[in-house]
Design an enzyme around this catalytic site. Structure first.
Site, PDB file in Angstrom:
ATOM      1  N   HIS A 170       0.894  -1.210   0.031  1.00  0.00           N
ATOM      2  CA  HIS A 170       0.060   0.066  -0.028  1.00  0.00           C
ATOM      3  C   HIS A 170       0.845   1.228  -0.032  1.00  0.00           C
ATOM      4  O   HIS A 170       0.155   2.309  -0.221  1.00  0.00           O
ATOM      5  CB  HIS A 170      -1.026  -0.110   1.204  1.00  0.00           C
ATOM      6  CG  HIS A 170      -0.404   0.393   2.366  1.00  0.00           C
ATOM      7  ND1 HIS A 170      -0.152  -0.721   3.477  1.00  0.00           N
ATOM      8  CD2 HIS A 170      -0.022   1.314   2.986  1.00  0.00           C
ATOM      9  CE1 HIS A 170       0.153  -0.432   4.635  1.00  0.00           C
ATOM     10  NE2 HIS A 170       0.323   0.985   4.431  1.00  0.00           N
ATOM     11  N   ASP A 211      -0.368  -7.817   1.239  1.00  0.00           N
ATOM     12  CA  ASP A 211       0.194  -6.338   1.306  1.00  0.00           C
ATOM     13  C   ASP A 211       1.694  -6.366   1.741  1.00  0.00           C
ATOM     14  O   ASP A 211       2.265  -6.172   2.560  1.00  0.00           O
ATOM     15  CB  ASP A 211      -0.306  -5.743   2.379  1.00  0.00           C
ATOM     16  CG  ASP A 211      -0.178  -4.258   2.502  1.00  0.00           C
ATOM     17  OD1 ASP A 211       0.387  -3.658   1.448  1.00  0.00           O
ATOM     18  OD2 ASP A 211      -0.530  -3.595   3.286  1.00  0.00           O
ATOM     19  N   SER A 252       4.081   2.174   8.230  1.00  0.00           N
ATOM     20  CA  SER A 252       3.637   1.174   7.348  1.00  0.00           C
ATOM     21  C   SER A 252       5.025   1.028   6.709  1.00  0.00           C
ATOM     22  O   SER A 252       5.901   1.603   6.488  1.00  0.00           O
ATOM     23  CB  SER A 252       2.691   1.694   6.302  1.00  0.00           C
ATOM     24  OG  SER A 252       1.243   2.085   6.834  1.00  0.00           O
ATOM     25  N   GLY A 253       5.001  -0.711   6.514  1.00  0.00           N
ATOM     26  CA  GLY A 253       6.286  -0.822   5.602  1.00  0.00           C
ATOM     27  C   GLY A 253       7.204  -1.564   6.746  1.00  0.00           C
ATOM     28  O   GLY A 253       8.304  -2.237   6.109  1.00  0.00           O
TER      29      GLY A 253
END
Length: 263
Positions: free
Chosen positions: A65, A113, A207-208
């Site tokens: 994402h 994801d 995120s990530g």
């Protein structure tokens, strides 16, 4: 910690845009997480930030994402950073030559994801920049295991930000907790994580980033609920190990002069 503003009730841990903040954590010891990567993703109108982590000198893993943006112009990875706002001599800024989002990734429910980014040049491995290993296929981390999540994301719901790398300890939870909270939760490809007391969490901007358990990156910060800090969902890396392995082989093939994929 990093994330794009993508959704409504679910949060993506992106420049938190996704889960992207570290709430209730502490500042990491300087350069104690040498595998951490800071991603700058730009298109013609805006830029966003995410976390990631180095698994090979030429490859960084992150959340799909983070790259779910229209007309990306450039992606830059910063390695060896602690204070991301400083021009630290330890930092290596490397452009991303290509990225491979999992072919079955879906923004709806953040299914699969995961994204693998190929650096245009190999990172220089030293005391500030190192790779982290990932688990083999279907090697699950046990419920109750306490893991570490580093990132540069928000430090509160009030959008308090940080320039220095922070980290938080979170526990792997029973699958049924996330199954009750999220209709799209998939146990085989996701990990349920969090602090039951809801005082610690990742958030926007994280995120990530990696879920590090027993010195391996077992998960990737993916999503949670903006209304509650608990629970959170991480992409289960071991489920995708065969796909990661295949992509890394393709990356290596592209580096061979005269090979079809290097043209």
């Amino acid at each position: 910690m990093l994330l794009l503003l993508l959704l409504t009730n679910a949060f993506v841990l992106l420049p938190w845009a996704g889960a992207g903040r570290i709430i209730g954590g502490t500042e990491a010891k300087v350069h104690s997480r040498p595998y951490m990567a800071y991603l700058e993703v730009k298109n013609k109108t805006k830029s966003s930030r995410c976390g990631g982590f180095l698994i090979r000198p030429d490859a960084v893993l992150s959340a799909a994402h983070c790259m779910d943006i229209e007309k990306i112009v450039s992606v830059t990875v910063i390695l060896g950073a602690h204070n991301i706002s400083d021009e630290e001599c330890s930092q290596q800024k490397i452009s991303v030559g290509q990225w491979d989002i999992h072919p079955e990734y879906s923004r709806e429910g953040f299914i699969n994801d995961i994204v693998l980014l190929k650096l245009e040049q190999n990172a220089t491995i030293n005391e500030y920049v190192k790779c982290i290993s990932i688990p083999k296929k279907n090697k699950h981390v046990r419920v109750g295991t306490k893991c570490n999540v580093p990132g540069w994301g928000w430090t509160s719901k009030e959008e308090d930000s940080t320039d220095v790398l922070r980290e938080v300890k979170l526990k792997v939870q029973k699958e049924k907790i996330c199954q009750r909270a999220f209709s799209d939760y998939e146990p085989q490809s996701m990990i349920c994580v969090g602090d039951e007391k809801s005082k610690k969490a990742t958030y926007k901007g994280d995120s990530g980033g990696p879920l590090v358990c027993n010195e391996k990156a077992h998960g990737i910060v993916s999503y949670g609920c903006d209304r509650n800090l608990f629970p959170e969902v991480f992409t289960r890396i071991s489920h995708f190990e065969p796909w990661i392995h295949e992509q890394l082989k393709m990356f290596s093939l592209q580096d061979i002069p005269g090979s079809p994929s290097s043209d």
